[in-house]
Enzyme design. Structure first.
Site, mmCIF file in Angstrom:
data_model
loop_
_atom_site.group_PDB
_atom_site.id
_atom_site.type_symbol
_atom_site.label_atom_id
_atom_site.label_comp_id
_atom_site.label_asym_id
_atom_site.label_seq_id
_atom_site.Cartn_x
_atom_site.Cartn_y
_atom_site.Cartn_z
ATOM 1 N N HIS A 122 -10.234 1.465 -18.331
ATOM 2 C CA HIS A 122 -10.795 2.217 -20.007
ATOM 3 C C HIS A 122 -10.809 1.164 -20.997
ATOM 4 C CE1 HIS A 122 -12.594 4.709 -17.480
ATOM 5 N NE2 HIS A 122 -13.447 4.730 -17.807
ATOM 6 N N HIS A 180 -1.183 3.121 -6.278
ATOM 7 C CA HIS A 180 -0.413 3.221 -7.176
ATOM 8 C C HIS A 180 -0.735 4.442 -7.777
ATOM 9 C CE1 HIS A 180 0.858 3.222 -11.036
ATOM 10 N NE2 HIS A 180 1.922 1.740 -10.628
ATOM 11 N N GLU A 210 2.531 7.431 -7.946
ATOM 12 C CA GLU A 210 2.972 7.385 -9.387
ATOM 13 C C GLU A 210 2.278 8.896 -9.868
ATOM 14 O OE1 GLU A 210 3.108 4.587 -12.424
ATOM 15 O OE2 GLU A 210 4.367 3.789 -10.737
ATOM 16 N N HIS A 242 5.987 -2.310 -6.327
ATOM 17 C CA HIS A 242 6.159 -1.244 -5.168
ATOM 18 C C HIS A 242 5.919 -1.217 -4.151
ATOM 19 C CE1 HIS A 242 5.594 1.897 -9.042
ATOM 20 N NE2 HIS A 242 4.177 0.206 -9.633
HETATM 21 CO CO CO Z 1 3.768 0.771 -11.571
#
Ligand code: CO
Length: 295
Positions: A122, A180, A210, A242
């Site tokens: 966005h 993620h 997350e 990650h």
């Molecule tokens: Co991250």
């Protein structure tokens, strides 16, 4: 009667003004030929191995749009800063578009290589639209959707997951994908994907680092189903930090450690979604539909 005459004259003047070509009146006169370009926008990665993912996407894009110049840009400020310290300059979408404007591009598709339309997507959207419709600049900017935008995309991604899991995986073994996740409302895409994937194969789970679903909930589900062995796979375009640490790393709180503590054997697959053609095809299809607006 006089007024009538004045009205008639005014009417005629307006008519003449409408019939005149717009350019001499407004001083546009932009006669540049149409020049189409593609700007790919990734989150970015500091891991050199991630380059495979980016190269794979670029190859597919160039094959689909032969002769159309392809540029790259990145949205993660942290990654841009880290790379700058190593002397590597990564362009932001705005920097890349400014460069394309100087090079006389008139029509640009900005293709998001994000996974979901979250915060990164966005803010990119807001920035790139500032470049459209400028006098003597880029006339039109179209933005291609990230991997998951429509419900059909989510279904297609679920089907792609089934196709890319290792062939040697047995039905009773689990597959846990690490997305993620985000604080942005778009986090719902991960829950939606988990729903679709579970309908296709109840031993496959999608979690997030997350966001939600979290690993503790998946762990409980795996135990309920008495699953003794799982394949861990990143559900991110790149098998970066990650995947290597939070998913497959040796630390106490990695997904691997959390599951192995419960007696669940883990096999890690360190490949990002952008390394599989099944996912790349979805991004390229989104790019194609954005590009078709220039025809
Ligand atoms: Co991250």
């Amino acid at each position: 009667m006089r007024i009538n005459k004045v009205v008639k004259v005014l009417y005629l003047l307006v008519l003449v003004a409408l019939l005149l070509p717009a350019s001499p009146i407004y001083g546009h006169g932009d006669k540049r030929p149409m020049k189409k370009g593609i700007l790919l926008v990734a989150f970015g990665s500091t891991i050199p191995e991630a380059q495979v993912s980016f190269e794979n996407i670029e190859q597919s894009v160039k094959k689909t749009f032969p002769g159309v110049p392809v540029y790259w840009s990145y949205t993660s400020r942290i990654i841009i800063k880290k790379m700058a310290k190593e002397g590597k300059h990564l362009a932001t979408p705005a920097e890349a578009l400014a460069k394309m404007m100087r090079e006389n591009f008139t029509h640009v598709v900005v293709q998001s290589l994000h996974t979901a339309p979250g915060a990164e997507f966005h803010s990119m959207l807001k920035n790139v639209h500032k470049f459209a419709g400028m006098d003597k600049g880029i006339k039109k900017v179209m933005v291609g959707y990230p991997l998951m935008a429509t419900s059909e995309d989510v279904q297609r991604v679920a089907e792609a997951i089934i196709k890319v899991i290792p062939k040697e995986r047995k039905k009773k073994e689990g597959v846990v994908l690490m997305g993620h996740g985000t604080h942005h409302p778009a986090n719902v895409y991960y829950a939606a994907l988990n729903y679709h994937v579970q309908k296709l194969d109840p031993n496959i789970f999608v979690g997030t680092v997350e966001g939600w679903p979290e690993i503790d909930e998946i762990k409980a589900d795996l135990k309920k189903r008495r699953i003794k062995r799982v394949y861990l796979m990143p559900f991110m375009s790149v098998a970066g930090d990650h995947a290597r640490n939070d998913m497959a790393g040796p630390e106490q709180d990695s997904w691997k450690s959390i599951l192995e503590k419960e007696g669940i054997q883990c096999v890690s697959v360190l490949k990002g979604t952008a390394e599989f053609q099944e996912f790349v095809d979805i991004w390229v299809d989104h790019l194609r539909s954005a590009f078709s607006h220039f025809d």
